[in-house]
Design an enzyme around this catalytic site. Structure first.
Site, PDB file in Angstrom:
ATOM      1  N   GLU A  61       1.326  -1.136  -0.272  1.00  0.00           N
ATOM      2  CA  GLU A  61       0.236   0.182   0.172  1.00  0.00           C
ATOM      3  C   GLU A  61       0.786   1.480  -0.370  1.00  0.00           C
ATOM      4  O   GLU A  61       0.428   2.026  -1.046  1.00  0.00           O
ATOM      5  CB  GLU A  61      -1.155  -0.048   1.751  1.00  0.00           C
ATOM      6  N   ASP A  65       1.150   3.699  -3.408  1.00  0.00           N
ATOM      7  CA  ASP A  65       0.455   5.140  -3.086  1.00  0.00           C
ATOM      8  C   ASP A  65       1.415   6.326  -3.557  1.00  0.00           C
ATOM      9  O   ASP A  65       0.887   7.145  -4.303  1.00  0.00           O
ATOM     10  CB  ASP A  65       0.607   5.692  -1.081  1.00  0.00           C
ATOM     11  N   ASN A 130      -7.560   0.411   0.358  1.00  0.00           N
ATOM     12  CA  ASN A 130      -5.980  -0.035   0.465  1.00  0.00           C
ATOM     13  C   ASN A 130      -5.349  -0.502  -0.293  1.00  0.00           C
ATOM     14  O   ASN A 130      -4.479  -0.976  -0.451  1.00  0.00           O
ATOM     15  CB  ASN A 130      -6.081   0.063   1.879  1.00  0.00           C
ATOM     16  N   GLU A 133      -4.653   1.032  -3.602  1.00  0.00           N
ATOM     17  CA  GLU A 133      -3.349   0.950  -3.972  1.00  0.00           C
ATOM     18  C   GLU A 133      -1.937   0.256  -3.850  1.00  0.00           C
ATOM     19  O   GLU A 133      -1.285   0.162  -4.389  1.00  0.00           O
ATOM     20  CB  GLU A 133      -3.224   2.125  -2.200  1.00  0.00           C
TER      21      GLU A 133
END
Lengths: 245, 245
Positions: A61, A65, A130, A133
């Protein structure tokens, strides 16, 4: 490289199914299925690798991101040559907002891949964003930056990113849809009704039709929210026509 | 493509000089010199493009910052397989801290390329980090992600990123150097003296020698700061040996 053979040789039949589903979702052949499995593994499963490190999506994640952030940054830089540094920063924040990422994860129905010991109802909304990502992180590790970029364009930028919308020029999607239909002499209908099902909280559903054909649905805890949600979907479906008019 | 010809044909002789300097700095041939010129143009010059958009490094800084963030994220992800999401986030913040970026910009002496109407003494320290980020953005636009990544590895990660240091296990570089020299039976000398020059604020300089040979210098507003700065440089110069011992 023959992916299927590799998987059939070393993994269970479930992996083959995941591989096929991912191939449809990603529009390319995944190489290392384990990276994607990690992206869909919740910490509640308490899985560990050979060295005792936890296997779950949290590290992916973090990685996803930042890949997402740089792809969106480069897109905005090129797309809006008049935008200042402050403008670009603000636009990016809107695109990668928690709320927007949750929506993206839901639209791709990523939750169907999740491996979790917590009930879906109890994990909260953020799990959708989440794992979205984490999926970007897994793509990066599996296939590199360019594939992640392609995935982000196909699943975030092309279908959802609209600079006018982000600039706040669109405040009501329902108003926008009605205005557009009136201009284009199209008949529209919002069919809104209570639809709480077995849920303790009151819910509303709405079906939107244009020229007699149902084009989008929405469901939320208020009439207004449900109508905005459905209108937004109409907007995305007709985006190129609406923008051109 | 013949870069030199292109430049000689279309640009002034100054561009050719910049091209040559950049080639040395970047370890590859730049394609579009104007992207780099933009990375070194301060807003005070008030330059505009044909469409009236300002030409300065601020937008490139936004872009470079996010490319830097994702390259560092991917590096940390792979380098520290035991690091949690929180750990990775914290380590990245340290690597891309304003202070560290300013140092990087200074070490590459990027300020020599600046086009500004503000005196160097009046722009503040952050300009060094800002144009470092803008340079990364220019590399991305000029040559793509992989070149930016290569530049970041060569100029940030390989020479400066040390996980132990980032984890705070090193609190004093001077202490570390002394300890290492004692262990290795090397003679060390810190030659520290007042060196304010014409400046109104008191400054100190230090020269560090190991086995009679000068290996690093430092200069700052306190003895301790100057010695730490020089020791840090010694540490970087001998990093592979110190880490191995």
């Amino acid at each position: 490289m023959n992916f299927i053979r590799k998987i059939v040789n070393t993994k269970s039949i479930e992996d083959k199914e995941l591989y096929n589903e991912l191939k449809k979702l990603l529009n390319f052949s995944p190489r290392s299925i384990n990276k994607y499995k990690k992206a869909f593994t919740h910490r509640s499963v308490q899985m560990l690798d050979e060295d005792g490190n936890p296997i779950n999506y949290e590290r992916l994640e973090f990685l996803g991101d930042s890949i997402l952030g740089s792809v969106i940054a480069a897109y905005l830089y090129k797309k809006v040559p008049t935008g200042s540094e402050g403008y670009l920063t603000q636009m990016r924040s809107k695109i990668v907002s928690r709320e927007h990422l949750n929506e993206l994860g839901k639209d791709l129905d990523l939750i169907r891949f999740i491996n979790s010991n917590v009930d879906e109802a109890n994990v909260g909304d953020n799990i959708h964003g989440n794992i979205f990502e984490a999926l970007v992180g897994a793509i990066y590790l599996d296939k590199g930056y360019n594939f992640s970029q392609k995935f982000i364009f196909e699943n975030v930028i092309d279908p959802y990113v609209d600079i006018e919308k982000l600039e706040g020029k669109i405040t009501s999607y329902k108003g926008l849809i009605i205005e557009w239909c009136q201009k284009q002499k199209k008949k529209y209908k919002f069919d809104t009704y209570e639809d709480s099902g077995n849920e303790p909280i009151k819910h509303f559903s709405v079906k939107v039709s244009i020229d007699g054909e149902q084009v989008a649905k929405g469901r939320a805890t208020s009439k207004k929210k449900a109508e905005e949600q459905a209108s937004k979907r109409v907007y995305y479906a007709f985006q190129s026509q609406i923008s051109a008019d």
